[in-house]
Design an enzyme around this catalytic site. Structure first.
Site, PDB file in Angstrom:
ATOM      1  N   ASP A  16       0.856  -1.185   0.000  1.00 25.57           N
ATOM      2  CA  ASP A  16       0.000   0.000   0.000  1.00 25.57           C
ATOM      3  C   ASP A  16       0.897   1.242   0.000  1.00 25.57           C
ATOM      4  O   ASP A  16       1.049   1.934   1.003  1.00 25.57           O
ATOM      5  CB  ASP A  16      -0.899  -0.016   1.232  1.00 25.57           C
ATOM      6  CG  ASP A  16      -2.009   1.023   1.153  1.00 25.57           C
ATOM      7  OD1 ASP A  16      -2.146   1.657   0.089  1.00 25.57           O
ATOM      8  OD2 ASP A  16      -2.733   1.195   2.142  1.00 25.57           O
ATOM      9  N   GLU A  88      -6.558   5.089  -9.132  1.00 27.59           N
ATOM     10  CA  GLU A  88      -7.789   5.646  -8.589  1.00 27.59           C
ATOM     11  C   GLU A  88      -8.420   6.707  -9.491  1.00 27.59           C
ATOM     12  O   GLU A  88      -7.757   7.645  -9.934  1.00 27.59           O
ATOM     13  CB  GLU A  88      -7.475   6.257  -7.223  1.00 27.59           C
ATOM     14  CG  GLU A  88      -8.681   6.742  -6.468  1.00 27.59           C
ATOM     15  CD  GLU A  88      -8.275   7.198  -5.079  1.00 27.59           C
ATOM     16  OE1 GLU A  88      -8.496   8.371  -4.769  1.00 27.59           O
ATOM     17  OE2 GLU A  88      -7.743   6.374  -4.320  1.00 27.59           O
ATOM     18  N   LYS A 124      -9.643   1.903  -9.640  1.00 25.98           N
ATOM     19  CA  LYS A 124     -10.051   2.022  -8.239  1.00 25.98           C
ATOM     20  C   LYS A 124     -11.164   3.058  -8.110  1.00 25.98           C
ATOM     21  O   LYS A 124     -10.990   4.216  -8.493  1.00 25.98           O
ATOM     22  CB  LYS A 124      -8.827   2.432  -7.421  1.00 25.98           C
ATOM     23  CG  LYS A 124      -8.942   2.280  -5.924  1.00 25.98           C
ATOM     24  CD  LYS A 124      -7.564   2.544  -5.317  1.00 25.98           C
ATOM     25  CE  LYS A 124      -7.608   2.627  -3.811  1.00 25.98           C
ATOM     26  NZ  LYS A 124      -6.306   3.061  -3.277  1.00 25.98           N
ATOM     27  N   THR A 148     -13.260   0.484  -3.623  1.00 29.14           N
ATOM     28  CA  THR A 148     -12.612   0.856  -2.372  1.00 29.14           C
ATOM     29  C   THR A 148     -13.586   1.580  -1.445  1.00 29.14           C
ATOM     30  O   THR A 148     -14.760   1.759  -1.766  1.00 29.14           O
ATOM     31  CB  THR A 148     -11.367   1.717  -2.691  1.00 29.14           C
ATOM     32  OG1 THR A 148     -10.633   1.945  -1.499  1.00 29.14           O
ATOM     33  CG2 THR A 148     -11.753   3.056  -3.289  1.00 29.14           C
ATOM     34  N   PHE A 170     -12.075  -1.557   4.393  1.00 30.41           N
ATOM     35  CA  PHE A 170     -11.112  -0.767   5.162  1.00 30.41           C
ATOM     36  C   PHE A 170     -11.170  -1.152   6.634  1.00 30.41           C
ATOM     37  O   PHE A 170     -11.917  -0.561   7.418  1.00 30.41           O
ATOM     38  CB  PHE A 170     -11.394   0.724   4.974  1.00 30.41           C
ATOM     39  CG  PHE A 170     -10.757   1.315   3.741  1.00 30.41           C
ATOM     40  CD1 PHE A 170     -10.578   0.574   2.594  1.00 30.41           C
ATOM     41  CD2 PHE A 170     -10.333   2.628   3.739  1.00 30.41           C
ATOM     42  CE1 PHE A 170      -9.985   1.112   1.456  1.00 30.41           C
ATOM     43  CE2 PHE A 170      -9.743   3.192   2.615  1.00 30.41           C
ATOM     44  CZ  PHE A 170      -9.565   2.430   1.460  1.00 30.41           C
TER      45      PHE A 170
END
Length: 310
Positions: A16, A88, A124, A148, A170
């Site tokens: 990450d 993203e 994403k 996400t 998350f």
């Protein structure tokens, strides 16, 4: 074997980070980035020529500059790994299905111009209803998506039904919320709602033979990570990967496709999704805050670029 090596034997570990040195050192299979991480990388002096070149090409379009830099970092990451990179979409488009699809196709085209096939890119997108429907359309075109900011089972149900390649629950943000709302400084991993939510999603997906993979994300400590050993993927920050590499704790598989679940299959309409979201204070708050955070991170990057342009 180190704890990390044991974990890697049962779970795909994703870095990450957008830090190229960290990726080079850790050699993960996949990597994921976001605007905050890209801002950190582009703050390094060696990338200043890249920044200036993009600014010269698009002097009046900061959004285009950010898109260029996003693909640049993604391409550099892909030179260092064998798997996929998550890229993203602008979080300001989170409630606009059509605009999200358009932006995703632009990213795929930009990667292809760099010689990178679409199979190595995950688009994403925030797990709003509109984002999930954008993912449905993209998956039908053979473009893989990573949904996400996922905090609730209703989001997971909708993603599975849409045929999404990958979801990112998350874990740590759920734990943070739980601590605040239960007024507890520490919560044992057996009561960690972030960990428990990933377990429930995993069991539901395997029970109903969904192809969507689960990638636990946003970890606060190694206990959370080890409690999800066996999950399809886990995206972990470099500092926690380093901690796992120095540990020699035995790792026991915690998630298995044979665990089973008794949750009936859920095919949600938009109204049902909206109702479940509204009745889930945690998901509503964290999804809203997460989108706002991604937008602010992009704005910080845009401000930095504007200052360089002048």
């Amino acid at each position: 074997m180190t704890t990390l090596a044991q974990l890697q034997a049962m779970t795909t570990i994703v870095a990450d980070t957008g830090n190229l040195d960290a990726i080079e050192r850790l050699k993960p299979i996949d990597a994921t980035t976001n605007p905050s991480l890209i801002t950190q990388v582009l703050s390094l002096p060696e990338f200043e020529p890249i920044l200036k070149d993009s600014l010269n090409k698009h002097p009046h379009d900061i959004d285009k500059v950010i898109d260029d830099l996003t693909v640049f970092i993604g391409t550099e990451i892909l030179k260092r790994i064998d798997g996929k990179v998550s890229t993203e979409v602008d979080a300001r488009l989170s409630f606009d299905t059509k605009a999200t699809v358009k932006k995703a196709l632009e990213f795929i085209k930009a990667y292809e111009e760099q010689g990178i096939c679409k199979d190595r890119v995950l688009i994403k997108i925030a797990s709003t209803w509109q984002g999930i429907q954008a993912g449905r359309q993209l998956e039908k075109q053979g473009i893989h998506c990573n949904l996400t900011l996922l905090f609730g089972l209703h989001q997971a149900y909708a993603c599975a039904d849409a045929g999404i390649t990958l979801i990112s629950p998350f874990v740590g943000r759920i734990l943070d919320w739980q601590k605040r709302h239960e007024n507890r400084e520490t919560i044992p991993v057996t009561e960690d709602k972030g960990v428990l939510s990933v377990k429930a999603i995993y069991q539901y997906f395997k029970q109903h033979d969904y192809r969507t993979q689960i990638m636990g994300a946003s970890f606060r400590n190694t206990d959370e990570i080890l409690a999800l050993a066996g999950c399809d993927l886990l995206t972990i920050s470099p500092d926690l990967i380093d901690k796992l590499a120095k540990m020699d704790v035995a790792v026991t598989r915690q998630l298995s496709p044979n665990d089973g679940s008794d949750l009936p299959k859920q095919i949600l309409t938009k109204d049902a999704f909206d109702e479940q979201l509204q009745n889930d204070a945690m998901s509503t708050e964290l999804l809203t805050n997460g989108i706002d955070g991604f937008i602010k991170a992009r704005e910080a990057l845009a401000d930095r670029l504007r200052s360089l342009a002048h």
